[in-house]
Every structure is written in C-alpha cells, then in structure tokens.
Scaffold this active site. Structure first.
Site, PDB file in Angstrom:
ATOM      1  N   GLY A  71       6.313   3.579  -3.372  1.00  0.00           N
ATOM      2  CA  GLY A  71       6.279   3.068  -4.635  1.00  0.00           C
ATOM      3  C   GLY A  71       7.804   2.710  -5.158  1.00  0.00           C
ATOM      4  O   GLY A  71       8.115   1.858  -5.889  1.00  0.00           O
ATOM      5  N   GLN A 178      -0.490   3.939  -9.488  1.00  0.00           N
ATOM      6  CA  GLN A 178      -1.425   4.621  -9.964  1.00  0.00           C
ATOM      7  C   GLN A 178      -2.849   3.993 -10.076  1.00  0.00           C
ATOM      8  O   GLN A 178      -4.114   4.423 -10.127  1.00  0.00           O
ATOM      9  CB  GLN A 178      -1.447   5.441 -11.082  1.00  0.00           C
ATOM     10  CG  GLN A 178      -0.303   6.523 -11.167  1.00  0.00           C
ATOM     11  CD  GLN A 178      -0.908   7.608 -10.083  1.00  0.00           C
ATOM     12  OE1 GLN A 178      -2.007   7.926  -9.775  1.00  0.00           O
ATOM     13  NE2 GLN A 178       0.003   8.454  -9.610  1.00  0.00           N
ATOM     14  N   SER A 198       1.440   1.961  -3.493  1.00  0.00           N
ATOM     15  CA  SER A 198       2.105   3.163  -2.851  1.00  0.00           C
ATOM     16  C   SER A 198       0.907   3.676  -2.073  1.00  0.00           C
ATOM     17  O   SER A 198      -0.065   3.744  -2.566  1.00  0.00           O
ATOM     18  CB  SER A 198       2.701   4.317  -3.662  1.00  0.00           C
ATOM     19  OG  SER A 198       3.036   5.333  -2.735  1.00  0.00           O
ATOM     20  N   GLY A 199       1.118   3.646  -0.741  1.00  0.00           N
ATOM     21  CA  GLY A 199      -0.147   3.948   0.193  1.00  0.00           C
ATOM     22  C   GLY A 199      -0.524   5.564  -0.034  1.00  0.00           C
ATOM     23  O   GLY A 199      -1.728   5.563  -0.091  1.00  0.00           O
ATOM     24  N   HIS A 200       0.471   6.345  -0.256  1.00  0.00           N
ATOM     25  CA  HIS A 200      -0.351   7.795  -0.277  1.00  0.00           C
ATOM     26  C   HIS A 200      -1.106   8.191  -1.682  1.00  0.00           C
ATOM     27  O   HIS A 200      -1.603   9.029  -1.682  1.00  0.00           O
ATOM     28  CB  HIS A 200       0.713   8.723  -0.360  1.00  0.00           C
ATOM     29  CG  HIS A 200       1.766   9.020  -1.377  1.00  0.00           C
ATOM     30  ND1 HIS A 200       1.765  10.216  -2.028  1.00  0.00           N
ATOM     31  CD2 HIS A 200       2.667   8.319  -1.758  1.00  0.00           C
ATOM     32  CE1 HIS A 200       2.764   9.976  -3.135  1.00  0.00           C
ATOM     33  NE2 HIS A 200       3.426   9.066  -2.699  1.00  0.00           N
ATOM     34  N   THR A 236      12.672  -2.026  11.186  1.00  0.00           N
ATOM     35  CA  THR A 236      11.465  -2.422  11.944  1.00  0.00           C
ATOM     36  C   THR A 236      10.255  -1.536  11.091  1.00  0.00           C
ATOM     37  O   THR A 236      10.535  -0.613  10.485  1.00  0.00           O
ATOM     38  CB  THR A 236      11.759  -1.540  13.160  1.00  0.00           C
ATOM     39  OG1 THR A 236      13.103  -2.173  13.877  1.00  0.00           O
ATOM     40  CG2 THR A 236      10.636  -1.504  14.170  1.00  0.00           C
ATOM     41  N   CYS A 325      10.064  21.810 -14.717  1.00  0.00           N
ATOM     42  CA  CYS A 325      10.960  22.797 -14.708  1.00  0.00           C
ATOM     43  C   CYS A 325      12.295  22.138 -14.542  1.00  0.00           C
ATOM     44  O   CYS A 325      12.739  22.016 -13.264  1.00  0.00           O
ATOM     45  CB  CYS A 325      10.718  23.788 -13.856  1.00  0.00           C
ATOM     46  SG  CYS A 325      11.695  25.375 -13.974  1.00  0.00           S
TER      47      CYS A 325
HETATM   48  N1  PLP Z   1       4.945   5.070 -10.098  1.00  0.00           N
HETATM   49  C1  PLP Z   1       4.147   5.723 -10.164  1.00  0.00           C
HETATM   50  C2  PLP Z   1       3.385   5.395 -11.332  1.00  0.00           C
HETATM   51  C3  PLP Z   1       3.791   6.881  -9.513  1.00  0.00           C
HETATM   52  O1  PLP Z   1       2.755   7.758 -10.139  1.00  0.00           O
HETATM   53  C4  PLP Z   1       4.522   7.262  -8.359  1.00  0.00           C
HETATM   54  C5  PLP Z   1       4.403   8.473  -7.723  1.00  0.00           C
HETATM   55  O2  PLP Z   1       3.792   9.562  -8.273  1.00  0.00           O
HETATM   56  C6  PLP Z   1       5.733   6.352  -8.223  1.00  0.00           C
HETATM   57  C7  PLP Z   1       5.677   5.127  -8.870  1.00  0.00           C
HETATM   58  C8  PLP Z   1       6.257   6.683  -6.776  1.00  0.00           C
HETATM   59  O3  PLP Z   1       5.727   6.306  -5.637  1.00  0.00           O
HETATM   60  P1  PLP Z   1       6.187   6.962  -4.213  1.00  0.00           P
HETATM   61  O4  PLP Z   1       5.815   8.102  -4.282  1.00  0.00           O
HETATM   62  O5  PLP Z   1       5.294   6.190  -3.250  1.00  0.00           O
HETATM   63  O6  PLP Z   1       7.517   6.660  -4.176  1.00  0.00           O
END
Ligand code: PLP
Length: 393
Positions: A71, A178, A198-200, A236, A325
């Site tokens: 992302g 999100q 973002s995939g994860h 790639t 922190c």
């Molecule tokens: N944007 C938002 C709103 C997010 O919550 C996050 C990750 O927590 C990101 C961007 C960044 O994504 P990535 O971890 O895939 O770089």
C-alpha cells in the site's frame, strides 16, 4: 496459549484457500511471466486472471490494475505521478489523520517545495469539507484522502469528495487500504482517479499491493525498468503473491455478497457495548455512524494503552494502542490528537479490529478479561484517583 487476534487492521491471516492457490507458483510453476516460452506464458495467464479478480472487487477494468509491492508503494506512486504529471502545480492536499504512508510523504514533499494542506477533522474524526473545498486552487496537483481510517475505522464521503475535486480538474487519489473487502468499493461510481490497496489487509500475503489507475489519468511510473505492468511498474512480478491476492479478492467479494461483514459488525458492536457497560469512563473514538464494520477504537480514561496491551497479551489477546512510542516518550497518535481526544483518553485508547475469522467466544474472552485489567490499572493510576476525588468534591 490460544491467540485471540483482534488486530486485523495491522495485518490479517492468509486465507488457507489463498495459500493453496499460491503454493504451486513457488515450486512447480516458477517461470518468468515475461518469457517467450509456454512455461512462463502460463504464469502470465494466471497473473491476468488475478488482475481480473482484483478489478471485479473494485469495479475497475483489468488493465486499470497495477500490481505493486504494498500500500505504501501504491500511495507514493500515485502522489508522485500526479505531481510529475502537472509540473506547474505545486499544491497538494490531504487530511490530518492519514496513515504515515501519506502523512510522512506529504511532509517530505513539503520540504522539497510543495505547498501542503492538511485538512482538519472534528472530534468524531469527520473531515472538514469546507476547509477541503476552500483549499482547492488552480495550483492544486492532487487531493489524496483515505477512504477509511486505520485507527478509528471512520470513513470519509469519498464519492462526494471525488466528484467535487474532479469538477475542479484536480486528480483525486484515495488510500483504500483499510476499506477493500470490508465494505463495497466501486471505482466506476465514485469516479476516483487512483486508489491504493494492500494484500495483507485482506487475507492475502504481505508484500503485494495494487494501484488502481483510471484509464486516461496522466501517469509516470515510480519504478522504472522493464515493460511489466505495461511499463507502469517495472520489476519481475511477485507471481505467487499476485495470484494469492487475486484469490483473496475473489473470496472477499464472496464474503461481502454473503453479508459476512454484518456478522463482523454485530460482534464488534457487542464488544463495544459490553465494554462500555462494564467499564466506567469508556469512550468510543470516532463517528459510529460512518465507520468500517470491523473496527472500534475505545478510550479507557486515565490508564496507559501500552499497559492494557501488555496485560491483554498475557491472555493471548492481540490488539493495538492509539499511542506510538516515539523517542522514549509515549505520544498519543496523530489521529487522536487531530480529533482533539483529551490527553487522558488518548493515552488509554485501544483499537480492536475484527475479521471474518473472529468468533463469538473470542469476543466473550475480551469482555471477560478486560474490565478487571482496567480496574487494576486504575487502582495504580494517580490520574484516576484525582479524577475520582474531583468527581466526589
Ligand atoms: N494506508 C493505510 C490506511 C494503512 O492502514 C496501511 C497499513 O497499515 C498502509 C496504507 C500501508 O500499507 P502497506 O503495509 O501495505 O504498505
């Protein structure tokens, strides 16, 4: 110890079907999708299939999907592309509550001479639309606003904003990292020019992202190299992850269609209501009406979020706090500060973020374990004692 995972806005588990779809592309089908031979060509066909699956989830055309590494890369590529495409415009606009992937980028660009506007939010985390629209000028290159906030889950009215920004001839980007898979997204209806995923965050692996690029939007690549992604992102392809993301997008669509997030919202609401009932001085951070179905940010006044997290951890419960922190001091997050959440509440803020895997017994565990934790911490808190004394005097 059993893990109770309520930190899905940080990352999600890879769905077993996603993993299954990916595995052969590490071992049996390792060909380079750019190769001329059929062995590589087969992989290219699977990537194209994944592109179609992702496109379907957001209502895009397949060739509007660019695979990236995350992302953060998608966000950076979008903003830099807009600035490069409009070299005579030096003004960029975002909000005060963005993820660091946008916030820190805007701050870095400000140091390089861009004029930046960080649009404020109110106490509920809602965007000040008047400030946003008033800030737009002929000099504005891009407006970038998150669709949903990662800390509070509050959503911005992206469809309306996109329309108004584009009426002014300004590129509009949204960080939907999100949002995807949690609420329906339709780029055709909302008219955004660029959108990041973002995939994860949606049960695909880490290290894979997407930039949606509306056909006709001016663009210049950030990763310059080979002809991959039609020359829009060299390098790639991360084949297995792309195929995994395609499968994750398909599953996300199925779960959305089946109303899975209604169940997630019910669990989230039960957690929230029970904790408010059982723990005095508990506040919800953010607008409860326009919010992701899986997120609640709860402020337990007069205690430290980090202490709460450590004690939850002893029960295998994973959540996250609204503090970061930094340089040895516990600073409340910039999001809660931008919302004007009082110091005593911001410090005790905990984000619970659920997923379609979250179960009723997991929510029950938190409802059982958290109230005595807060009570114990408050017994040790001078702020709490002062607040009680003030309340009775
Ligand atoms: N944007 C938002 C709103 C997010 O919550 C996050 C990750 O927590 C990101 C961007 C960044 O994504 P990535 O971890 O895939 O770089």
């Amino acid at each position: 110890m059993q893990v109770t995972y309520l930190d899905n806005n940080a990352t999600t588990r890879v769905d077993p079907q996603v993993l299954e779809a990916m595995l052969p592309y590490f071992s049996d089908y390792y060909g380079n999708p750019s190769s001329m031979h059929a062995f590589g060509g087969g992989v290219a066909a699977k990537i194209q299939h994944a592109r179609e699956q992702v496109a379907r989830l957001i209502g895009a055309a397949p060739d509007e999907i660019i695979f990236t590494s995350c992302g953060t890369e998608s966000n950076g590529t979008a903003i830099r592309a807009a600035i490069e495409s409009y070299p005579n415009r030096r003004h960029i606009v975002t909000s005060r509550v963005e993820h660091p992937a946008i916030k820190n980028l805007f701050e870095a660009l400000a140091k390089k001479g861009c004029r930046t506007t960080f649009v404020p939010v109110d106490r509920e985390g809602r965007l000040d639309l008047d400030v946003l629209y008033d800030s737009l000028t002929e000099d504005t290159a891009v407006v970038s606003l998150m669709w949903a906030n990662n800390e509070t889950g509050v959503t911005f009215p992206i469809e309306e904003i996109s329309r108004k920004v584009k009426e002014r001839g300004i590129v509009f980007h949204t960080d939907a990292v999100q949002t995807a898979g949690k609420i329906p997204l339709d780029v055709a209806r909302t008219g955004v020019d660029m959108l990041s995923l973002s995939g994860h965050k949606l049960h695909a692996p880490k290290g894979i992202g997407v930039l949606y690029l509306r056909k006709g939007t001016r663009f210049s690549p950030f990763m310059i190299g080979g002809h991959q992604e039609k020359g829009r992102r060299g390098g790639t392809e991360n084949t297995a992850a792309i195929i995994g993301l395609g499968k994750a997008a398909e599953l996300a669509q199925q779960h959305l269609d089946a109303g899975a997030y209604k169940c997630v919202a019910d669990l989230r609401d039960r957690l929230e209501q029970e904790l408010i009932k059982r723990v005095p001085n508990t506040l919800v951070n953010g607008d409860r009406a326009d919010r992701l179905p899986n997120t609640t940010s709860l402020a337990f006044e007069y205690v430290e979020g980090e202490s709460i997290l450590l004690m939850l951890n002893e029960h295998g419960i994973c959540a996250s706090s609204g503090s970061a922190c930094t340089s040895g001091s516990l600073e409340p997050s910039h999001v809660l500060r931008a919302m004007g959440v009082p110091f005593t509440a911001a410090h005790g803020s905990i984000r619970f973020s659920l997923s379609r895997y979250t179960t009723g017994p997991e929510i029950d565990l938190v409802i059982e374990k958290l109230p005595p934790i807060i009570a114990r911490l408050r017994e040790m808190s001078p702020f709490w004692k002062n607040a009680r004394l003030e309340a009775v005097s």
